[in-house]
Design a protein around this motif. Structure first.
Motif, PDB file in Angstrom:
ATOM      1  N   LEU A   1       0.755  -1.050   0.128  1.00  0.00           N
ATOM      2  CA  LEU A   1      -0.078  -0.037   0.122  1.00  0.00           C
ATOM      3  C   LEU A   1       1.030   1.385  -0.142  1.00  0.00           C
ATOM      4  CD1 LEU A   1      -2.658   1.648   0.389  1.00  0.00           C
ATOM      5  CD2 LEU A   1      -2.378   1.194   2.890  1.00  0.00           C
ATOM      6  N   LEU A   2       2.017   1.173   0.869  1.00  0.00           N
ATOM      7  CA  LEU A   2       2.879   2.421   0.922  1.00  0.00           C
ATOM      8  C   LEU A   2       3.779   2.650  -0.439  1.00  0.00           C
ATOM      9  CD1 LEU A   2       4.048   2.197   4.567  1.00  0.00           C
ATOM     10  CD2 LEU A   2       2.481   3.309   3.785  1.00  0.00           C
ATOM     11  N   VAL A   3       3.928   1.663  -1.023  1.00  0.00           N
ATOM     12  CA  VAL A   3       4.582   1.797  -2.411  1.00  0.00           C
ATOM     13  C   VAL A   3       3.673   2.354  -3.408  1.00  0.00           C
ATOM     14  CG1 VAL A   3       5.783   0.669  -4.148  1.00  0.00           C
ATOM     15  CG2 VAL A   3       6.348  -0.096  -1.939  1.00  0.00           C
ATOM     16  N   THR A   4       2.636   1.735  -3.269  1.00  0.00           N
ATOM     17  CA  THR A   4       1.572   2.314  -4.291  1.00  0.00           C
ATOM     18  C   THR A   4       1.251   3.926  -4.245  1.00  0.00           C
ATOM     19  OG1 THR A   4       0.392   0.183  -4.438  1.00  0.00           O
ATOM     20  CG2 THR A   4      -0.943   2.052  -5.001  1.00  0.00           C
ATOM     21  N   LEU A   5       1.156   4.318  -2.808  1.00  0.00           N
ATOM     22  CA  LEU A   5       0.877   5.653  -2.427  1.00  0.00           C
ATOM     23  C   LEU A   5       2.184   6.507  -3.017  1.00  0.00           C
ATOM     24  CD1 LEU A   5      -0.565   5.359   1.312  1.00  0.00           C
ATOM     25  CD2 LEU A   5      -1.809   5.323  -0.867  1.00  0.00           C
ATOM     26  N   VAL A   6       3.113   6.096  -2.703  1.00  0.00           N
ATOM     27  CA  VAL A   6       4.323   6.929  -3.315  1.00  0.00           C
ATOM     28  C   VAL A   6       4.239   6.924  -4.784  1.00  0.00           C
ATOM     29  CG1 VAL A   6       6.872   6.799  -3.659  1.00  0.00           C
ATOM     30  CG2 VAL A   6       6.063   6.100  -1.678  1.00  0.00           C
ATOM     31  N   LEU A   7       3.784   6.250  -5.512  1.00  0.00           N
ATOM     32  CA  LEU A   7       3.457   6.141  -6.928  1.00  0.00           C
ATOM     33  C   LEU A   7       2.400   7.113  -7.366  1.00  0.00           C
ATOM     34  CD1 LEU A   7       3.722   2.670  -8.161  1.00  0.00           C
ATOM     35  CD2 LEU A   7       5.450   4.297  -8.387  1.00  0.00           C
ATOM     36  N   LEU A   8       1.117   6.960  -6.339  1.00  0.00           N
ATOM     37  CA  LEU A   8       0.248   7.853  -6.690  1.00  0.00           C
ATOM     38  C   LEU A   8       0.260   9.365  -6.372  1.00  0.00           C
ATOM     39  CD1 LEU A   8      -3.605   6.788  -5.384  1.00  0.00           C
ATOM     40  CD2 LEU A   8      -2.693   9.010  -5.055  1.00  0.00           C
ATOM     41  N   PHE A   9       1.163   9.681  -5.289  1.00  0.00           N
ATOM     42  CA  PHE A   9       1.555  10.957  -5.006  1.00  0.00           C
ATOM     43  C   PHE A   9       2.721  11.550  -5.918  1.00  0.00           C
ATOM     44  CE2 PHE A   9      -1.051  10.089  -1.054  1.00  0.00           C
ATOM     45  CZ  PHE A   9      -1.567  11.384  -0.890  1.00  0.00           C
ATOM     46  N   ALA A  10       3.344  10.701  -6.577  1.00  0.00           N
ATOM     47  CA  ALA A  10       4.284  11.242  -7.607  1.00  0.00           C
ATOM     48  C   ALA A  10       3.528  11.728  -8.850  1.00  0.00           C
ATOM     49  CB  ALA A  10       5.188  10.011  -8.040  1.00  0.00           C
ATOM     50  N   PHE A  11       2.348  11.226  -9.126  1.00  0.00           N
ATOM     51  CA  PHE A  11       1.260  11.591 -10.136  1.00  0.00           C
ATOM     52  C   PHE A  11       0.539  12.882  -9.662  1.00  0.00           C
ATOM     53  CE2 PHE A  11       2.178   7.460 -11.683  1.00  0.00           C
ATOM     54  CZ  PHE A  11       2.500   7.863 -13.263  1.00  0.00           C
ATOM     55  N   GLN A  12       0.239  12.730  -8.488  1.00  0.00           N
ATOM     56  CA  GLN A  12      -0.630  13.786  -7.688  1.00  0.00           C
ATOM     57  C   GLN A  12       0.102  14.981  -7.192  1.00  0.00           C
ATOM     58  OE1 GLN A  12      -4.072  13.569  -7.382  1.00  0.00           O
ATOM     59  NE2 GLN A  12      -4.606  11.544  -8.067  1.00  0.00           N
ATOM     60  N   GLY A  13       1.329  14.971  -7.255  1.00  0.00           N
ATOM     61  CA  GLY A  13       2.228  16.130  -6.624  1.00  0.00           C
ATOM     62  C   GLY A  13       1.786  17.604  -7.005  1.00  0.00           C
ATOM     63  N   SER A  14       1.777  17.619  -8.249  1.00  0.00           N
ATOM     64  CA  SER A  14       1.622  19.153  -8.849  1.00  0.00           C
ATOM     65  C   SER A  14       0.009  19.727  -8.375  1.00  0.00           C
ATOM     66  CB  SER A  14       1.823  19.147 -10.258  1.00  0.00           C
ATOM     67  OG  SER A  14       2.840  18.897 -10.837  1.00  0.00           O
TER      68      SER A  14
END
Length: 358
Positions: free
Chosen positions: A240-253
């Motif tokens: 889950l945490l790895v998925t969240l890192v990926l997700l927030f990499a896309f959501q960052g802006s």
């Protein structure tokens, strides 16, 4: 924290709250920061990961989601469904709140807060997506974590096991129709084919694999099962945490531009948690159920199967969607809010027992 109930452990309810689970909110916050930073530093790399797809399913995410969900489902004993007859009233309350109140109340709260009250503060193009994420979060009743919450309030272990098994069984057939209905009511278009594909990939197939694995482990004895579950316990949260890192990499802006979004999305989720837990707790008191039944009934009405919600949001709407972000906000607040609900039901035990059935 109370000691694990021996019956619950033997029934396959899982080990006590792990370090990962206890500090889940901290890990999620760190993942938000890490994802945003990495997404800004290496946008090309993350975009490349987003393009690794098979049949429109992102392969890295698909693997991570199975690692998230399957260990949780291994803990669920579907054979416990027959135990529901021992606490028909409590099960009735659980089903009423989980399937007739929770998803529909969240759709209403999303419409009220996201589409209207908070709309001027949110990106206009993402309003529908945020509401969709909230609906996905509310349409998936919690599974494994309910055992933890139940244990912390001395809940009846057999009732907890039976209500989780029954909810998981219902989820296989009810998740897609309820989500499709509420998204349609909210004027949010989602292809039914994509929705059913998500159900097959992230509910039906994991349930089958998990139960086959469970059967194989138990064939070698309860001790072997318990040791294995303890060993694979961190898998779900880690994935889950790895998925969240990926997700927030896309959501960052989007988050950098409007950091208030997370707080605004948390409002309807918090209201829903307190509304549904209170309703289930009071209804159990009215029908005369024991406190040890009312507690897990209230807690499963408040918590969510957020691993499934995150998976479905990413599958249906993508990494960069507002739906994915909304489900992650549910992950962010799950542990501290549920611990607060546990504290309330524990502290009100005398009040509950003085008026049960009145």
């Amino acid at each position: 924290m109370s000691a694990p109930c021996e019956v619950a452990v033997k029934a396959g309810s899982g080990s006590p709250m792990s370090l990962f689970e206890r500090y889940l909110t901290v890990w999620v916050l760190l993942c938000i920061v890490a994802g945003i930073v990495l997404g800004q530093l290496a946008p090309v790399a993350f975009q490349a990961l987003g393009r690794v797809q098979i049949a429109q399913v992102n392969l890295p995410v698909g693997v991570l989601i199975w690692v998230m969900i399957i260990p949780m489902l291994v803990k669920v004993d579907f054979g416990a469904v027959h135990e529901v007859r021992q606490h028909v009233r409590g099960i009735g309350v659980t089903l009423f709140v989980n399937w007739l109140v929770k998803p529909f109340s969240m759709a209403l709260l999303g419409w009220l807060f996201i589409r209207h009250l908070f709309a001027p503060l949110l990106p206009a193009g993402r309003i529908d997506s945020y509401i969709a994420g909230l609906i996905l979060l509310a349409a998936a009743p919690c599974t494994a974590m309910v055992f933890v919450w139940s244990r912390l309030c001395n809940g009846d272990p057999l009732f907890t096991l039976s209500q989780v098994a029954l909810n998981a069984s219902i989820m296989v057939v009810a998740f897609a129709p309820i989500v499709g209905l509420l998204l349609g009511i909210s004027s949010i278009h989602v292809p039914w084919g994509t929705l059913f594909t998500s159900v097959v990939l992230y509910i039906i197939v994991p349930v089958i694999l998990a139960q086959l694995w469970r059967k194989g482990l138990l064939s070698k004895g309860q001790a072997h099962f318990d040791v294995t579950m303890e060993r694979i316990g961190p898998w779900s949260i880690s994935a889950l945490l790895v998925t969240l890192v990926l997700l927030f990499a896309f959501q960052g802006s989007a988050i950098i531009e409007k950091p208030l979004i997370i707080a605004l999305l948390a409002v309807p989720i918090l209201i829903q948690v307190f509304l549904n837990s209170s309703l289930a707790y009071l209804l159990n008191r009215m029908v005369g159920e024991k406190h040890s039944v009312a507690c897990p009934s209230a807690l499963i009405g408040a918590s969510n199967f957020f691993e499934l919600a995150v998976a479905a949001a990413i599958s249906l709407f993508g990494f960069e969607s507002g739906a994915a972000l909304a489900t992650v906000v549910g992950v962010l607040i799950e542990v501290p809010v549920m611990l607060l609900v546990v504290q309330v039901v524990n502290g009100s035990k005398a009040w509950y027992e003085n008026g049960a059935g009145s």
